[in-house]
Design an enzyme around this catalytic site. Structure first.
Site: not given
Ligand code: PA5
Length: 353
Positions: A237, A253, A347
């Site tokens: 950001e 792993h 948005k």
């Protein structure tokens, strides 16, 4: 002169005052604690779970709470970043609905669902639609000061939840830890602020390491995992750059196996291992072995150790370095750290639908 030593230029490029917000973080934490201690509480209940619902900068405080509470709270904390809520949510759930703007549609939807399901609610916001809805519904609202970026408001969006849980008898008193955290941040900002030159400023040195490379941030389950996630989000950001995060021991792993190909691209990765003295002893052994295995393959590997003694201070000490580093990285890329146009556009476009 490096752009990181041109203090005036950095302040001028930072139109939303991200550097100012960082400087003010210790005061914000102290104020946030007071807000939580003075807040109206939801009705007492036999809570079996705590859920924090929010997005982006308003959700990360939920993860701070999840990690902090895991060793102190008798019930699980779940962080929800969605329109909907898990099926278990009901009258035995305490929900913190968190949205800095108060207008994030996923959080508004999750809030409404929590109401339908009969959960106890507390809202943290600067206002917006969420603030209005909560007031109409008689839900306790912790109104935090506006005017900064949501991701600069982690103190406001996290510490009041600790105060509420403590006052409801669910958490041991974190007051001393909050005070330690505030004093540690006050001393750290003297080391991290723009006025401290690049060669003696740990955040500027990190930013220089990240520059023109892809940051890979590794934390550990139960301690620094949430900080790794925070660094990634802040680099995205603030610096408008990619970054990736993972956790020990899980990354041993799978992810660690993937440091062979493509060799040329791997040499553009810059790895940070976030460390905490409370990391599991076996995980501490894994750091050194992991470094040995992959060191030659990438541009660099650095380790950053948490400071302070309490869990809050240790968490925020690492958050603080990463926050500053992400703003300095923005400066190196010549980008304004504050605006997040992509999020705003998304948005706005969704609001049109
Ligand atoms: O940092 C940001 O600006 C975002 O990650 C926002 O926090 C996110 O979009 C959610 O908005 P709000 O915090 O207002 O609910």
């Amino acid at each position: 002169m490096s752009v990181l030593d041109d203090v005036q230029a950095m302040y001028a490029a930072d139109t939303k005052g991200m550097l100012k917000s960082l400087w003010e973080l210790p005061g914000q934490c102290a104020r946030a604690w007071e807000l939580g201690m003075a807040a109206q509480l939801p009705p007492a209940g036999q809570f079996k779970h705590i859920l924090v619902t929010g997005l982006g900068g308003s959700a990360i405080g939920g993860d701070f709470l999840r990690v902090y509470a895991a060793r102190r709270l008798g019930v699980p904390v779940v962080v929800n970043r969605d329109y909907v809520l898990p099926e278990f949510v009901g009258p035995h759930t305490l929900v913190f609905a968190v949205s800095y703007s108060g207008n994030t549609e996923e959080t508004l939807s999750a809030y409404a669902r929590a109401r339908e399901k009969g959960a106890a609610l507390v809202v943290l916001t600067t206002g917006g639609r969420l603030g209005e809805m909560a007031r109409q519904d008689g839900v306790p609202v912790i109104t935090v000061p506006g005017g900064i970026a949501p991701r600069s408001a982690t103190g406001y969006l996290f510490l009041p939840t600790l105060a509420v849980l403590y006052r409801m008898g669910l958490l041991p008193d974190p007051g001393q830890e909050v005070h330690e955290c505030v004093s540690l941040l006050q001393s750290m900002r003297e080391e991290l602020k723009p006025e401290v030159p690049r060669d003696s400023n740990p955040a500027k040195m990190l930013a220089a390491g990240f520059y023109n490379r892809i940051p890979v941030i590794w934390g550990s389950s139960g301690t620094t995992e949430v900080v790794a996630q925070r660094w990634k989000g802040q680099i995205n950001e603030n610096a408008k750059a990619p970054a990736y995060w993972n956790v020990f021991p899980e990354l041993n792993h799978n992810e660690l196996v993937g440091f062979e190909f493509p060799g040329e691209l791997l040499r553009r990765l810059y790895v940070v291992i976030l460390r905490d003295p409370h990391d599991h002893p076996r995980v501490q052994k894994r750091f050194a072995i992991t470094r040995e295995i992959m060191e030659g393959a990438v541009a660099g590997v650095v380790e950053i150790m948490a400071r302070g003694s309490g869990a809050l201070a240790r968490l925020y000490s690492l958050v603080y370095i990463g926050d500053y580093a992400s703003v300095y990285l923005a400066m190196l890329y010549g980008v304004d750290p504050g605006p997040v146009r992509v999020i705003d556009t998304l948005k706005a476009r969704l609001a049109e639908e």
